[in-house]
Motif scaffolding. Structure first.
Motif, short mmCIF file in Angstrom:
data_model
loop_
_atom_site.label_atom_id
_atom_site.label_comp_id
_atom_site.label_asym_id
_atom_site.label_seq_id
_atom_site.Cartn_x
_atom_site.Cartn_y
_atom_site.Cartn_z
N LEU A 46 -7.18 -8.02 3.98
CA LEU A 46 -7.34 -9.31 3.33
C LEU A 46 -6.48 -9.32 2.07
O LEU A 46 -6.65 -8.46 1.20
CB LEU A 46 -8.80 -9.55 2.95
N ILE A 47 -5.56 -10.25 2.00
CA ILE A 47 -4.69 -10.35 0.82
C ILE A 47 -4.80 -11.75 0.24
O ILE A 47 -5.26 -12.68 0.92
CB ILE A 47 -3.22 -10.01 1.16
N GLY A 48 -4.36 -11.90 -0.99
CA GLY A 48 -4.39 -13.20 -1.63
C GLY A 48 -4.60 -13.05 -3.12
O GLY A 48 -4.96 -11.97 -3.61
N PRO A 49 -4.42 -14.12 -3.87
CA PRO A 49 -4.57 -14.05 -5.32
C PRO A 49 -6.01 -13.81 -5.73
O PRO A 49 -6.95 -14.02 -4.94
CB PRO A 49 -4.08 -15.43 -5.79
N SER A 50 -6.21 -13.39 -6.97
CA SER A 50 -7.56 -13.22 -7.50
C SER A 50 -8.30 -14.55 -7.44
O SER A 50 -7.72 -15.61 -7.68
CB SER A 50 -7.50 -12.73 -8.95
N GLY A 51 -9.58 -14.48 -7.08
CA GLY A 51 -10.37 -15.70 -6.99
C GLY A 51 -10.26 -16.42 -5.67
O GLY A 51 -10.81 -17.52 -5.52
N SER A 52 -9.61 -15.81 -4.69
CA SER A 52 -9.41 -16.49 -3.41
C SER A 52 -10.60 -16.33 -2.47
O SER A 52 -10.66 -16.98 -1.43
CB SER A 52 -8.14 -15.98 -2.72
N GLY A 53 -11.56 -15.45 -2.80
CA GLY A 53 -12.75 -15.26 -1.98
C GLY A 53 -12.76 -13.98 -1.17
O GLY A 53 -13.70 -13.75 -0.40
N LYS A 54 -11.75 -13.12 -1.35
CA LYS A 54 -11.65 -11.91 -0.52
C LYS A 54 -12.84 -10.98 -0.72
O LYS A 54 -13.45 -10.54 0.24
CB LYS A 54 -10.35 -11.16 -0.85
N ALA A 224 -2.50 -1.84 8.73
CA ALA A 224 -3.33 -2.91 9.29
C ALA A 224 -2.73 -3.43 10.60
O ALA A 224 -1.51 -3.46 10.78
CB ALA A 224 -3.46 -4.05 8.29
N ASP A 225 -3.62 -3.82 11.49
CA ASP A 225 -3.19 -4.54 12.69
C ASP A 225 -2.97 -6.01 12.37
O ASP A 225 -2.04 -6.64 12.86
CB ASP A 225 -4.26 -4.43 13.79
N THR A 226 -3.86 -6.55 11.52
CA THR A 226 -3.85 -7.97 11.18
C THR A 226 -3.91 -8.12 9.68
O THR A 226 -4.64 -7.39 9.00
CB THR A 226 -5.06 -8.68 11.81
N VAL A 227 -3.14 -9.06 9.16
CA VAL A 227 -3.24 -9.44 7.75
C VAL A 227 -3.76 -10.87 7.68
O VAL A 227 -3.29 -11.75 8.41
CB VAL A 227 -1.88 -9.31 7.03
N VAL A 228 -4.74 -11.07 6.80
CA VAL A 228 -5.32 -12.39 6.58
C VAL A 228 -5.02 -12.78 5.14
O VAL A 228 -5.44 -12.08 4.20
CB VAL A 228 -6.84 -12.38 6.82
N GLY A 239 -2.29 -13.12 11.11
CA GLY A 239 -1.48 -12.72 12.25
C GLY A 239 -1.16 -11.24 12.16
O GLY A 239 -1.67 -10.52 11.29
N PRO A 240 -0.32 -10.74 13.06
CA PRO A 240 0.08 -9.34 13.01
C PRO A 240 0.62 -8.98 11.62
O PRO A 240 1.33 -9.78 11.00
CB PRO A 240 1.18 -9.24 14.07
N VAL A 244 3.16 -11.33 9.22
CA VAL A 244 2.70 -12.08 8.05
C VAL A 244 3.43 -11.62 6.79
O VAL A 244 3.84 -12.44 5.96
CB VAL A 244 1.18 -11.94 7.88
N ILE A 245 3.63 -10.32 6.63
CA ILE A 245 4.24 -9.81 5.40
C ILE A 245 5.76 -9.97 5.42
O ILE A 245 6.37 -10.30 4.39
CB ILE A 245 3.83 -8.34 5.18
N ASP A 246 6.38 -9.78 6.58
CA ASP A 246 7.84 -9.88 6.64
C ASP A 246 8.32 -11.33 6.73
O ASP A 246 9.28 -11.72 6.06
CB ASP A 246 8.38 -9.11 7.85
#
Length: 272
Positions: A46-54, A224-228, A239-240, A244-246
């Motif tokens: 799970l990635i995302g900015p601070s406060g995103s709910g992760k 990771a297999d999946t990044v959200v 997605g994979p 998602v990262i590339d």
């Protein structure tokens, strides 16, 4: 709120499933209708900015935070919050949480106990394992994380990376079906991050189902297999991991990833 066990059908053999999970704190909606599936042996970052709910999502997964609505399933155990706000019984919460191992940012080791007692405490107290059996298991787990020689040391004599590896061993001692990591390396000095990530990498190779909240993009891409990607309480893109990262599809994902210098990503990602 209702609970159920083996009679709850699994969706395509998912080990973890969240269905329409919502959570607010006061007037702030932190999770807005989140649905997520993790197959057995899958690793989701799970990635995302601070406060995103992760972190809130992760805490809902093992019911440290109770959602207002939705369904949460781990293994064959289900918590259904769709019919109201009645709190689960303590024994139901304990049984559900026993299926998940949680590793936090700040270790949370018992300072008055030795390393091995920290690892033994859960099995002896909660699972009622015999102390001699718990000790053997603890030693094997400390060996797994490279800290058998620190078994009788007090936590305040360890580095941050060593403390976090003890925390991982302690979580594994409860024999969880899944492992949850909430920014497990964020409190560490940069030179200590690698030793913790090496343990997580080993668990992934062994087939442990895991959900990781992380800002280590290179690690997420590799393991990771999946990044959200989450922002403002919603899943913006998933997605994979390498896709998602590339080559993220969404502008918000691209904007977030642009804050990570190319030097922090593998060459393949930096040059993609």
């Amino acid at each position: 709120m209702s609970t159920s066990e083996a009679n709850a059908p699994m969706s395509d053999a998912a080990m973890i499933e969240l269905i329409h999970v919502k959570k607010s704190f006061g007037a702030v909606s932190v999770l807005k209708d989140i649905s997520l599936r993790v197959p057995r042996g899958g690793v989701v970052a799970l990635i995302g900015p601070s406060g995103s709910g992760k972190s809130t999502l992760l805490r809902c997964l093992n019911l440290l935070t109770l959602p207002e609505s939705g369904v949460i399933r781990v293994g064959r155990s289900t918590m259904d919050f769709t019919n109201g706000h009645q709190l689960p019984r303590d024994k139901d919460l304990a049984a559900f949480r026993a299926r998940t191992g949680m590793v936090f940012q700040n270790f949370n080791l018992f300072p008055h106990m030795s390393v091995i007692r920290n690892v033994m405490e859960g099995p002896v107290t909660v699972l009622k394992v015999r102390p001699d059996e718990a000790r053997q298991t603890a030693l094997a787990l400390l060996d797994k994380v490279g800290l058998r020689d620190k078994a009788d040391v007090a936590p305040d004599k360890l580095s941050g990376g060593q403390k976090q590896r003890v925390a991982i061993a302690r979580a594994l001692a409860m024999k969880p079906e899944v492992m949850l990591f909430d920014e497990a390396t964020s409190a560490l000095d940069p030179e200590l991050v690698g030793e913790v990530l090496a343990v997580v990498r080993q668990l992934a190779a062994e087939g442990m189902t895991m959900v990781l909240v992380t800002h280590e993009m290179a690690f997420a891409r590799e393991v990771a297999d999946t990044v959200v990607f989450m922002r403002d309480g919603v899943v913006v893109e998933d997605g994979p991991a390498r896709q998602v990262i590339d080559t993220p599809r969404e502008a918000a994902t691209r904007a977030f990833l642009s804050h990570f210098h190319s030097g922090r990503l593998p060459a393949a990602a930096a040059n993609a």
